[in-house]
Design an enzyme around this catalytic site. Structure first.
Site, PDB file in Angstrom:
ATOM      1  N   HIS A   6       0.851  -1.193   0.000  1.00 57.43           N
ATOM      2  CA  HIS A   6       0.000   0.000   0.000  1.00 57.43           C
ATOM      3  C   HIS A   6       0.883   1.237   0.000  1.00 57.43           C
ATOM      4  O   HIS A   6       2.110   1.128  -0.066  1.00 57.43           O
ATOM      5  CB  HIS A   6      -0.987  -0.020   1.165  1.00 57.43           C
ATOM      6  CG  HIS A   6      -0.373   0.076   2.532  1.00 57.43           C
ATOM      7  ND1 HIS A   6       0.577  -0.809   2.996  1.00 57.43           N
ATOM      8  CD2 HIS A   6      -0.574   0.959   3.551  1.00 57.43           C
ATOM      9  CE1 HIS A   6       0.911  -0.476   4.232  1.00 57.43           C
ATOM     10  NE2 HIS A   6       0.236   0.601   4.594  1.00 57.43           N
ATOM     11  N   HIS A  42       1.169   3.950   2.220  1.00 62.56           N
ATOM     12  CA  HIS A  42       1.620   4.712   3.388  1.00 62.56           C
ATOM     13  C   HIS A  42       3.133   4.954   3.284  1.00 62.56           C
ATOM     14  O   HIS A  42       3.884   4.127   2.766  1.00 62.56           O
ATOM     15  CB  HIS A  42       1.288   3.957   4.684  1.00 62.56           C
ATOM     16  CG  HIS A  42      -0.097   4.256   5.192  1.00 62.56           C
ATOM     17  ND1 HIS A  42      -0.839   3.329   5.885  1.00 62.56           N
ATOM     18  CD2 HIS A  42      -0.862   5.375   5.093  1.00 62.56           C
ATOM     19  CE1 HIS A  42      -2.014   3.887   6.209  1.00 62.56           C
ATOM     20  NE2 HIS A  42      -2.051   5.117   5.732  1.00 62.56           N
ATOM     21  N   ASP A  70       5.609   4.828   5.274  1.00 62.30           N
ATOM     22  CA  ASP A  70       6.571   3.867   5.832  1.00 62.30           C
ATOM     23  C   ASP A  70       6.735   2.615   4.954  1.00 62.30           C
ATOM     24  O   ASP A  70       7.511   1.724   5.298  1.00 62.30           O
ATOM     25  CB  ASP A  70       6.205   3.473   7.271  1.00 62.30           C
ATOM     26  CG  ASP A  70       4.784   2.980   7.436  1.00 62.30           C
ATOM     27  OD1 ASP A  70       3.854   3.585   6.854  1.00 62.30           O
ATOM     28  OD2 ASP A  70       4.586   1.982   8.150  1.00 62.30           O
ATOM     29  N   HIS A  71       6.038   2.596   3.812  1.00 58.94           N
ATOM     30  CA  HIS A  71       6.173   1.483   2.862  1.00 58.94           C
ATOM     31  C   HIS A  71       6.721   1.931   1.508  1.00 58.94           C
ATOM     32  O   HIS A  71       7.032   1.082   0.669  1.00 58.94           O
ATOM     33  CB  HIS A  71       4.825   0.769   2.686  1.00 58.94           C
ATOM     34  CG  HIS A  71       4.320   0.188   3.967  1.00 58.94           C
ATOM     35  ND1 HIS A  71       4.327  -1.157   4.243  1.00 58.94           N
ATOM     36  CD2 HIS A  71       3.837   0.801   5.090  1.00 58.94           C
ATOM     37  CE1 HIS A  71       3.855  -1.358   5.472  1.00 58.94           C
ATOM     38  NE2 HIS A  71       3.552  -0.187   6.004  1.00 58.94           N
ATOM     39  N   HIS A 113      -7.315  -2.027   6.467  1.00 52.83           N
ATOM     40  CA  HIS A 113      -6.347  -1.013   6.876  1.00 52.83           C
ATOM     41  C   HIS A 113      -6.937   0.353   6.540  1.00 52.83           C
ATOM     42  O   HIS A 113      -7.998   0.435   5.928  1.00 52.83           O
ATOM     43  CB  HIS A 113      -5.017  -1.279   6.154  1.00 52.83           C
ATOM     44  CG  HIS A 113      -3.859  -0.518   6.700  1.00 52.83           C
ATOM     45  ND1 HIS A 113      -3.578  -0.449   8.050  1.00 52.83           N
ATOM     46  CD2 HIS A 113      -2.893   0.221   6.087  1.00 52.83           C
ATOM     47  CE1 HIS A 113      -2.492   0.304   8.215  1.00 52.83           C
ATOM     48  NE2 HIS A 113      -2.080   0.727   7.041  1.00 52.83           N
TER      49      HIS A 113
HETATM   50 ZN   LIG Z   1       2.884   0.668   7.820  1.00 54.18          ZN
HETATM   51 ZN   LIG Z   2      -0.130   1.394   6.585  1.00 50.90          ZN
END
Ligand SMILES: [Zn+2]
Ligand SMILES: [Zn+2]
Length: 244
Positions: free
Chosen positions: A60, A62, A64-65, A136
């Protein structure tokens, strides 16, 4: 198949764990799953290196990815690697276009292929992958590599995802917080343990760990163990698991 945890952390730093990233390797093929901040450094430490990663599969969008996506692109460009494929859920093309619009000088430096995937089956970098929509705060896909490996991405624990993972030799599952953190969009050990109860999974690795989990691993394992008696461990950055 070898799975290497590059980043087992999340959006808040622990000082030890980098953000989300996993390397899947099999028979000369290499696939990077997610590319959070620090993953580029871990790739180098893993001995694989950014030169050998030409395909990234995102769960996904976000931060942090995806935070190291452009740094990966730039490192490959500087090293003379002329292509990169980025695959992810719907909206991935827009995300990559928007990132590149901010860094205009990065446009057209490498042959960049971007592909969007939906729940179901597809092939990527020589791997046959099944995708399943998680629960999520953004659309997110879990990925399964035949009977060997499943990665939850970010998700609450729920029966559909546990069904999707059933029969995997290795499951890497989001376990962001201990039980006393009031959270949605991520599991707690208790909710994860309840959903894993009775499932046939070879071993579970807990990942996407917030700083709240530091020093509390034992109680988290006990909480899961109250419902699920399988092999559960905490993933650490640069841990490699070999899967038959
Ligand atoms: Zn995450
Ligand atoms: Zn996430």
């Amino acid at each position: 198949m070898r799975v290497t945890f590059l980043g087992t952390g999340s959006a808040m730093p622990t000082g030890e764990r980098f953000q989300a990233g996993l390397l899947v390797q099999d028979d000369g093929r290499t696939l990077l799953l997610d590319c959070g901040a620090g993953v580029l450094q871990r790739l180098q430490q893993s001995g694989v290196g950014y030169e050998n990663v030409s395909t990234v599969l995102l769960t996904h969008h976000h931060l942090d990815h995806v935070a190291d996506l452009l740094p990966l692109l730039k490192a490959r460009w500087l090293a003379g690697e002329d292509h990169l494929e980025i695959v992810g859920p719907q909206g991935t093309k827009g995300l990559v276009d928007d990132l590149l619009s901010v860094y205009d000088y990065m446009q057209d430096k490498v042959d960049l292929q971007v592909r969007e995937v939906v729940p179901g089956e597809f092939s990527i970098a020589g791997f046959d992958v099944a995708a399943y929509e998680t629960r999520h705060s953004l659309p997110c896909l879990a990925y399964r590599f035949d009977d060997r490996f499943t990665f939850s991405g970010d998700s609450e624990a729920f029966a559909g995802l546990a069904n999707f993972a059933e029969g995997s030799a290795i499951l890497a599952h989001d376990c962001s917080f201990p039980d006393d953190v009031d959270v949605s969009n991520h599991p707690t050990p208790e909710t994860l343990g309840r959903q894993l109860d009775g499932r046939d999974i070879g071993r579970v690795y807990l990942t996407h760990l917030y700083p709240h989990t530091e020093g509390r691993h034992e109680e988290m394992l006990e909480s899961i163990g109250a419902h699920y008696d399988g092999d559960v461990r905490f993933a650490e950055d640069l841990t490699t698991v070999s899967i038959e």
